[in-house]
Write a protein that holds these residues in place. Structure first.
Motif, PDB file in Angstrom:
ATOM      1  N   SER A  89       1.002  -1.936  -0.362  1.00 25.32           N
ATOM      2  CA  SER A  89       0.529  -0.342  -0.062  1.00 25.32           C
ATOM      3  C   SER A  89       1.051   1.130   0.587  1.00 25.32           C
ATOM      4  O   SER A  89       0.246   2.330  -0.304  1.00 25.32           O
ATOM      5  CB  SER A  89      -0.905   0.190   1.161  1.00 25.32           C
ATOM      6  OG  SER A  89      -1.676  -1.306   0.963  1.00 25.32           O
ATOM      7  N   ASP A  90       1.940   1.143   1.098  1.00 30.08           N
ATOM      8  CA  ASP A  90       2.712   2.487   1.151  1.00 30.08           C
ATOM      9  C   ASP A  90       4.628   1.736   1.033  1.00 30.08           C
ATOM     10  O   ASP A  90       4.983   1.539   1.951  1.00 30.08           O
ATOM     11  CB  ASP A  90       2.781   3.635   1.794  1.00 30.08           C
ATOM     12  CG  ASP A  90       3.199   4.600   2.568  1.00 30.08           C
ATOM     13  OD1 ASP A  90       4.036   4.861   1.399  1.00 30.08           O
ATOM     14  OD2 ASP A  90       2.767   5.513   2.170  1.00 30.08           O
ATOM     15  N   LEU A  92       6.781   3.167   1.313  1.00 28.69           N
ATOM     16  CA  LEU A  92       8.278   3.943   2.287  1.00 28.69           C
ATOM     17  C   LEU A  92       7.719   3.391   3.730  1.00 28.69           C
ATOM     18  O   LEU A  92       8.873   3.439   4.090  1.00 28.69           O
ATOM     19  CB  LEU A  92       8.005   5.422   2.347  1.00 28.69           C
ATOM     20  CG  LEU A  92       8.403   6.223   0.746  1.00 28.69           C
ATOM     21  CD1 LEU A  92       7.946   7.450   0.730  1.00 28.69           C
ATOM     22  CD2 LEU A  92       9.882   5.959   0.931  1.00 28.69           C
ATOM     23  N   LEU A  93       6.672   3.077   3.871  1.00 22.17           N
ATOM     24  CA  LEU A  93       6.009   2.232   5.176  1.00 22.17           C
ATOM     25  C   LEU A  93       6.292   0.753   5.176  1.00 22.17           C
ATOM     26  O   LEU A  93       6.300  -0.163   6.292  1.00 22.17           O
ATOM     27  CB  LEU A  93       4.744   2.674   5.206  1.00 22.17           C
ATOM     28  CG  LEU A  93       4.270   4.159   5.666  1.00 22.17           C
ATOM     29  CD1 LEU A  93       3.257   4.193   6.226  1.00 22.17           C
ATOM     30  CD2 LEU A  93       5.342   4.890   6.687  1.00 22.17           C
ATOM     31  N   ASP A  94       7.275   0.039   4.284  1.00 23.23           N
ATOM     32  CA  ASP A  94       7.630  -1.320   4.206  1.00 23.23           C
ATOM     33  C   ASP A  94       9.176  -1.413   4.672  1.00 23.23           C
ATOM     34  O   ASP A  94       9.612  -0.925   2.999  1.00 23.23           O
ATOM     35  CB  ASP A  94       6.661  -1.712   2.610  1.00 23.23           C
ATOM     36  CG  ASP A  94       6.470  -3.739   2.917  1.00 23.23           C
ATOM     37  OD1 ASP A  94       7.624  -4.485   3.299  1.00 23.23           O
ATOM     38  OD2 ASP A  94       6.113  -4.442   2.444  1.00 23.23           O
ATOM     39  N   GLN A  95       9.265  -2.201   5.607  1.00 17.12           N
ATOM     40  CA  GLN A  95      10.453  -1.923   4.948  1.00 17.12           C
ATOM     41  C   GLN A  95      11.729  -3.207   4.395  1.00 17.12           C
ATOM     42  O   GLN A  95      12.868  -2.662   4.252  1.00 17.12           O
ATOM     43  CB  GLN A  95      11.436  -3.074   6.337  1.00 17.12           C
ATOM     44  CG  GLN A  95      10.729  -4.262   7.033  1.00 17.12           C
ATOM     45  CD  GLN A  95      10.717  -5.214   8.041  1.00 17.12           C
ATOM     46  OE1 GLN A  95      11.632  -4.417   8.644  1.00 17.12           O
ATOM     47  NE2 GLN A  95      10.069  -6.233   8.769  1.00 17.12           N
ATOM     48  N   ALA A  98      11.812   0.570   1.387  1.00 18.04           N
ATOM     49  CA  ALA A  98      11.161   1.737   1.451  1.00 18.04           C
ATOM     50  C   ALA A  98      12.895   2.653   1.543  1.00 18.04           C
ATOM     51  O   ALA A  98      12.924   3.656   0.193  1.00 18.04           O
ATOM     52  CB  ALA A  98      11.631   1.869   3.175  1.00 18.04           C
ATOM     53  N   THR A 104      12.560   5.434  -3.887  1.00 17.48           N
ATOM     54  CA  THR A 104      14.059   6.879  -3.759  1.00 17.48           C
ATOM     55  C   THR A 104      14.040   7.535  -5.058  1.00 17.48           C
ATOM     56  O   THR A 104      14.228   8.777  -4.427  1.00 17.48           O
ATOM     57  CB  THR A 104      14.776   6.383  -2.882  1.00 17.48           C
ATOM     58  OG1 THR A 104      16.094   6.087  -3.155  1.00 17.48           O
ATOM     59  CG2 THR A 104      14.394   5.369  -1.119  1.00 17.48           C
ATOM     60  N   ARG A 110       5.226   4.667  -4.505  1.00 13.65           N
ATOM     61  CA  ARG A 110       4.434   4.345  -3.129  1.00 13.65           C
ATOM     62  C   ARG A 110       4.022   2.740  -3.612  1.00 13.65           C
ATOM     63  O   ARG A 110       3.886   2.315  -2.296  1.00 13.65           O
ATOM     64  CB  ARG A 110       3.988   5.763  -3.313  1.00 13.65           C
ATOM     65  CG  ARG A 110       5.010   6.797  -3.123  1.00 13.65           C
ATOM     66  CD  ARG A 110       5.889   6.755  -2.111  1.00 13.65           C
ATOM     67  NE  ARG A 110       5.410   6.452  -0.843  1.00 13.65           N
ATOM     68  CZ  ARG A 110       4.187   7.614  -0.472  1.00 13.65           C
ATOM     69  NH1 ARG A 110       4.824   9.046  -0.202  1.00 13.65           N
ATOM     70  NH2 ARG A 110       3.776   8.055   1.441  1.00 13.65           N
ATOM     71  N   PRO A 135      -0.027   6.274  -2.103  1.00 16.59           N
ATOM     72  CA  PRO A 135      -0.568   5.810  -1.697  1.00 16.59           C
ATOM     73  C   PRO A 135      -2.039   5.091  -1.849  1.00 16.59           C
ATOM     74  O   PRO A 135      -2.146   5.866  -1.524  1.00 16.59           O
ATOM     75  CB  PRO A 135      -0.472   5.890  -0.105  1.00 16.59           C
ATOM     76  CG  PRO A 135       1.059   7.122  -0.287  1.00 16.59           C
ATOM     77  CD  PRO A 135       1.170   7.425  -2.125  1.00 16.59           C
TER      78      PRO A 135
END
Length: 236
Positions: A89-90, A92-95, A98, A104, A110, A135
């Protein structure tokens, strides 16, 4: 465990090779699938991604200019680990993603959803995936539609593979129907390049036949009369 994983990956790559699809030109049939996926999921980017040994290659793409990316940064490299749809879903929030350069930097992913392309034998060749630069989520209807489209991509790939094999088989039949130069003495066969080989080698080159060797009754009598006599005495 590592040996098993490597063996599975080798089988997957061999399966991918059998479809003879990598580095082929764009085709409207596949472009229709990505267009539909982009429209249904309301995203700017949709791809048919095939994961090769060192890269992911795009058979079809909407909203992206490049034809491939390195495999080690590909989201689809994670998708092929499971027959289930992968949704991020996002990023940047998924290790897992990210710090991925595709997140980046351009195309600044996203959101990602990838429906795996699973062959009838269970090999996952890649994915039909949709991407957004913001997202988001997919509705259940969109998810179901993406999975259904991925199945149709596999059906198209299967049709391509079967057609190629059928064409090869027809070529072999035409070859076998033609005049084949054969030596009157040793029964060797001459190929199109003028080289002589055995009947066994010639047939193996043009079919999947395997040979076992024996001795017919006539040759047994001619070349091994003592053996033939003993065999006959045992049957009497």
């Amino acid at each position: 465990m590592e040996a098993q994983r490597l063996a599975h990956e080798a089988d997957r790559l061999e399966a991918l090779k059998q479809y003879q699809i990598l580095d082929t030109p764009p085709e409207q049939t596949y472009d229709d699938f990505t267009l539909l996926a982009s429209y249904i999921c309301e995203v700017p980017i949709a791809l048919i991604s095939l994961v090769d040994s060192e890269r992911q290659w795009f058979k079809s793409k909407v909203g992206l200019e490049v034809n491939e990316t390195p495999r080690d940064v590909a989201f689809c490299n994670t998708t092929i680990l499971s027959p289930e749809i992968l949704i991020v879903s996002d990023a940047l929030l998924d290790q897992r993603f990210a710090t991925n350069p595709l997140v980046t930097d351009e195309p600044r992913i996203r959101f990602y959803a990838g429906a795996p392309l699973v062959t009838p034998e269970g090999h996952i060749l890649g994915s039909l995936c949709v991407i957004d630069r913001k997202p988001r989520e997919l509705s259940e209807v969109q998810k179901t539609a993406l999975i259904a489209l991925a199945r149709q991509v596999v059906i198209q790939l299967e049709w391509r593979r079967v057609s190629a094999h059928l064409a090869e088989a027809l070529d072999q039949i035409k070859l076998m129907e033609g005049l084949i130069p054969i030596c009157s003495y040793c029964k060797g066969i001459r190929d199109d390049q003028g080289y002589w080989s055995t009947v066994e080698k010639f047939i193996k080159q043009h079919s999947d036949v395997e040979f076992t060797h024996g001795i017919c009754d006539v040759c047994l009598q001619k070349h091994f009369p003592n053996v033939a006599e003993r065999c006959c005495s045992k049957t009497d």
